[in-house]
Scaffold this active site. Structure first.
Site, mmCIF file in Angstrom:
data_model
loop_
_atom_site.group_PDB
_atom_site.id
_atom_site.type_symbol
_atom_site.label_atom_id
_atom_site.label_comp_id
_atom_site.label_asym_id
_atom_site.label_seq_id
_atom_site.Cartn_x
_atom_site.Cartn_y
_atom_site.Cartn_z
ATOM 1 C CE LYS A 173 -23.175 -2.634 -5.493
ATOM 2 N NZ LYS A 173 -23.747 -1.333 -5.072
ATOM 3 N NE ARG A 228 -27.873 -5.868 -1.841
ATOM 4 C CZ ARG A 228 -27.805 -5.324 -3.047
ATOM 5 N NH1 ARG A 228 -27.310 -5.987 -4.059
ATOM 6 N NH2 ARG A 228 -28.211 -4.100 -3.218
ATOM 7 N NE ARG A 264 -29.408 3.248 -11.021
ATOM 8 C CZ ARG A 264 -28.945 2.473 -10.042
ATOM 9 N NH1 ARG A 264 -27.786 1.879 -10.172
ATOM 10 N NH2 ARG A 264 -29.652 2.315 -8.951
ATOM 11 N NE ARG A 288 -32.282 -0.237 -10.085
ATOM 12 C CZ ARG A 288 -31.179 -0.647 -9.449
ATOM 13 N NH1 ARG A 288 -30.062 -0.820 -10.139
ATOM 14 N NH2 ARG A 288 -31.185 -0.853 -8.157
ATOM 15 N NE ARG A 347 -31.443 0.477 -3.817
ATOM 16 C CZ ARG A 347 -31.270 1.129 -4.962
ATOM 17 N NH1 ARG A 347 -32.217 1.934 -5.420
ATOM 18 N NH2 ARG A 347 -30.163 0.988 -5.650
HETATM 19 P P1 AP5 Z 1 -24.202 2.133 -10.757
HETATM 20 O O1 AP5 Z 1 -22.977 1.628 -11.420
HETATM 21 O O2 AP5 Z 1 -25.509 1.702 -11.328
HETATM 22 O O3 AP5 Z 1 -24.145 1.837 -9.174
HETATM 23 P P2 AP5 Z 1 -24.339 0.504 -8.345
HETATM 24 O O4 AP5 Z 1 -23.327 0.492 -7.269
HETATM 25 O O5 AP5 Z 1 -24.385 -0.690 -9.272
HETATM 26 O O6 AP5 Z 1 -25.749 0.830 -7.706
HETATM 27 P P3 AP5 Z 1 -27.087 -0.008 -7.537
HETATM 28 O O7 AP5 Z 1 -28.127 0.979 -7.128
HETATM 29 O O8 AP5 Z 1 -27.391 -0.838 -8.760
HETATM 30 O O9 AP5 Z 1 -26.691 -0.940 -6.381
HETATM 31 P P4 AP5 Z 1 -27.582 -1.731 -5.488
HETATM 32 O O10 AP5 Z 1 -26.600 -2.664 -4.892
HETATM 33 O O11 AP5 Z 1 -28.396 -0.944 -4.535
HETATM 34 O O12 AP5 Z 1 -28.694 -2.360 -6.483
HETATM 35 P P5 AP5 Z 1 -28.938 -3.835 -7.026
HETATM 36 O O13 AP5 Z 1 -29.431 -3.723 -8.403
HETATM 37 O O14 AP5 Z 1 -27.788 -4.723 -6.748
HETATM 38 O O15 AP5 Z 1 -24.107 3.722 -10.693
HETATM 39 C C1 AP5 Z 1 -25.162 4.495 -10.144
HETATM 40 C C2 AP5 Z 1 -25.296 5.807 -10.923
HETATM 41 O O16 AP5 Z 1 -24.094 6.577 -10.723
HETATM 42 C C3 AP5 Z 1 -25.416 5.618 -12.441
HETATM 43 O O17 AP5 Z 1 -26.281 6.591 -12.947
HETATM 44 C C4 AP5 Z 1 -23.985 5.836 -12.971
HETATM 45 O O18 AP5 Z 1 -23.984 6.358 -14.288
HETATM 46 C C5 AP5 Z 1 -23.445 6.857 -11.961
HETATM 47 N N1 AP5 Z 1 -22.007 6.706 -11.732
HETATM 48 C C6 AP5 Z 1 -21.281 5.559 -11.671
HETATM 49 N N2 AP5 Z 1 -19.987 5.836 -11.413
HETATM 50 C C7 AP5 Z 1 -19.889 7.185 -11.290
HETATM 51 C C8 AP5 Z 1 -18.808 8.087 -11.024
HETATM 52 N N3 AP5 Z 1 -17.558 7.641 -10.831
HETATM 53 N N4 AP5 Z 1 -19.094 9.407 -10.954
HETATM 54 C C9 AP5 Z 1 -20.365 9.876 -11.147
HETATM 55 N N5 AP5 Z 1 -21.419 9.069 -11.417
HETATM 56 C C10 AP5 Z 1 -21.192 7.735 -11.483
HETATM 57 O O19 AP5 Z 1 -30.109 -4.318 -6.048
HETATM 58 C C11 AP5 Z 1 -31.408 -3.773 -6.122
HETATM 59 C C12 AP5 Z 1 -32.322 -4.532 -5.168
HETATM 60 O O20 AP5 Z 1 -32.381 -5.931 -5.538
HETATM 61 C C13 AP5 Z 1 -31.882 -4.562 -3.689
HETATM 62 O O21 AP5 Z 1 -32.330 -3.410 -2.996
HETATM 63 C C14 AP5 Z 1 -32.551 -5.847 -3.202
HETATM 64 O O22 AP5 Z 1 -33.927 -5.657 -2.989
HETATM 65 C C15 AP5 Z 1 -32.399 -6.780 -4.390
HETATM 66 N N6 AP5 Z 1 -31.148 -7.570 -4.374
HETATM 67 C C16 AP5 Z 1 -30.177 -7.536 -5.335
HETATM 68 N N7 AP5 Z 1 -29.194 -8.390 -5.023
HETATM 69 C C17 AP5 Z 1 -29.543 -8.956 -3.843
HETATM 70 C C18 AP5 Z 1 -28.913 -9.922 -3.011
HETATM 71 N N8 AP5 Z 1 -27.715 -10.458 -3.330
HETATM 72 N N9 AP5 Z 1 -29.540 -10.274 -1.857
HETATM 73 C C19 AP5 Z 1 -30.745 -9.756 -1.523
HETATM 74 N N10 AP5 Z 1 -31.389 -8.832 -2.272
HETATM 75 C C20 AP5 Z 1 -30.799 -8.451 -3.423
#
Ligand code: AP5
Length: 214
Positions: free
Chosen positions: A13, A88, A127, A160, A171
């Site tokens: 994402k 979410r 990552r 991270r 998660r």
């Molecule tokens: P990346 O693009 O970083 O993936 P992502 O889907 O953004 O993954 P996240 O881990 O950031 O999502 P998340 O929703 O768990 O975390 P968030 O920060 O929102 O890609 C991942 C890896 O794959 C990278 O290394 C990339 O290079 C690689 N990649 C990408 N595309 C690829 C492809 N096509 N092929 C191969 N490799 C590829 O949330 C973190 C924490 O914050 C949550 O657990 C929660 O505690 C809190 N939080 C955040 N938002 C909320 C909310 N709205 N409500 C409540 N808690 C929240």
């Protein structure tokens, strides 16, 4: 245009949201990034975010609502946004509908990026993220420059805290329990288009562009 990039941890994402902001000239609103930057500031609020994030738990809805309300009021979001990792939960989606409704906007499309759990774990444990600009890399799939610094700004690349396999599994459980039901919420409004999140970054971008009609 207001688009939700939806999917489990590691679906890609954030990577795709950054590509789309350049193309569509609307900002990425990523609650996870906003929480990490609050945490990095050392504030009390950041410490409260960390107490949930480090365990792979969702941050309570009320705390998230405030963050997004403030962000949506900024000038760069006046023509739309790409929501990444938000909403979410169903209450978050309802409050986003309310916030957008007040400014005569609505979610135009929800792109659901599909990736299996094994692939999510491979991606997340490899990552690396730039401390300075947030650019995301993967040690194998999207490798940083040979000097190990960010290709955009030469910033330091870090792993991270919540990117261990154990926390990723937690998660993922949270995703299944609280976030996946949003597909029903948005599906009832006929807004969801599913795309495979597997393949080259360019291929996935093309699928998303097609899904949102640009
Ligand atoms: P990346 O693009 O970083 O993936 P992502 O889907 O953004 O993954 P996240 O881990 O950031 O999502 P998340 O929703 O768990 O975390 P968030 O920060 O929102 O890609 C991942 C890896 O794959 C990278 O290394 C990339 O290079 C690689 N990649 C990408 N595309 C690829 C492809 N096509 N092929 C191969 N490799 C590829 O949330 C973190 C924490 O914050 C949550 O657990 C929660 O505690 C809190 N939080 C955040 N938002 C909320 C909310 N709205 N409500 C409540 N808690 C929240």
């Amino acid at each position: 245009m207001d688009v939700v990039l939806f999917g489990p941890p590691g679906a890609g994402k954030g990577t795709q949201a950054k590509r789309l902001t350049d193309m569509l000239r609307i900002p990425q609103i990523a609650t996870g990034d906003m929480m990490r930057s609050e945490r990095a500031s050392g504030s009390e609020l950041g410490k409260r975010f960390d107490s949930f994030m480090s365990q792979g738990k969702l941050v309570p809805d009320a705390m998230v609502l405030e963050l997004v309300e403030v962000r949506l009021r900024k000038d760069d979001a006046k023509n739309g946004a790409i929501f990444d990792g938000y909403p979410r939960t169903i209450p978050q989606a309802e409050s986003l509908d309310g916030m957008l409704g007040k400014i005569s906007r609505k979610i135009d499309r929800v792109v659901s990026m599909e990736v299996e759990l094994d692939e999510q774990i491979q991606r997340i444990t490899g990552r690396r993220t730039c401390l300075a600009c947030g650019q995301v890399y993967h040690l194998i799939y999207n490798a940083p420059p040979a000097n190990g610094r960010c290709g955009n700004c030469a910033g330091e690349l870090v792993q991270r805290k919540d990117d261990t396999e154990e926390v990723v599994r937690k998660r993922h459980e949270e995703y299944l329990a609280n976030t996946a039901p949003l597909l029903g919420y948005y599906g009832a409004k006929d807004l969801v288009v599913s795309v495979s999140g597997v393949g080259s970054l360019d291929d996935v971008t093309e699928r998303i562009k097609k899904a949102i009609g640009v």
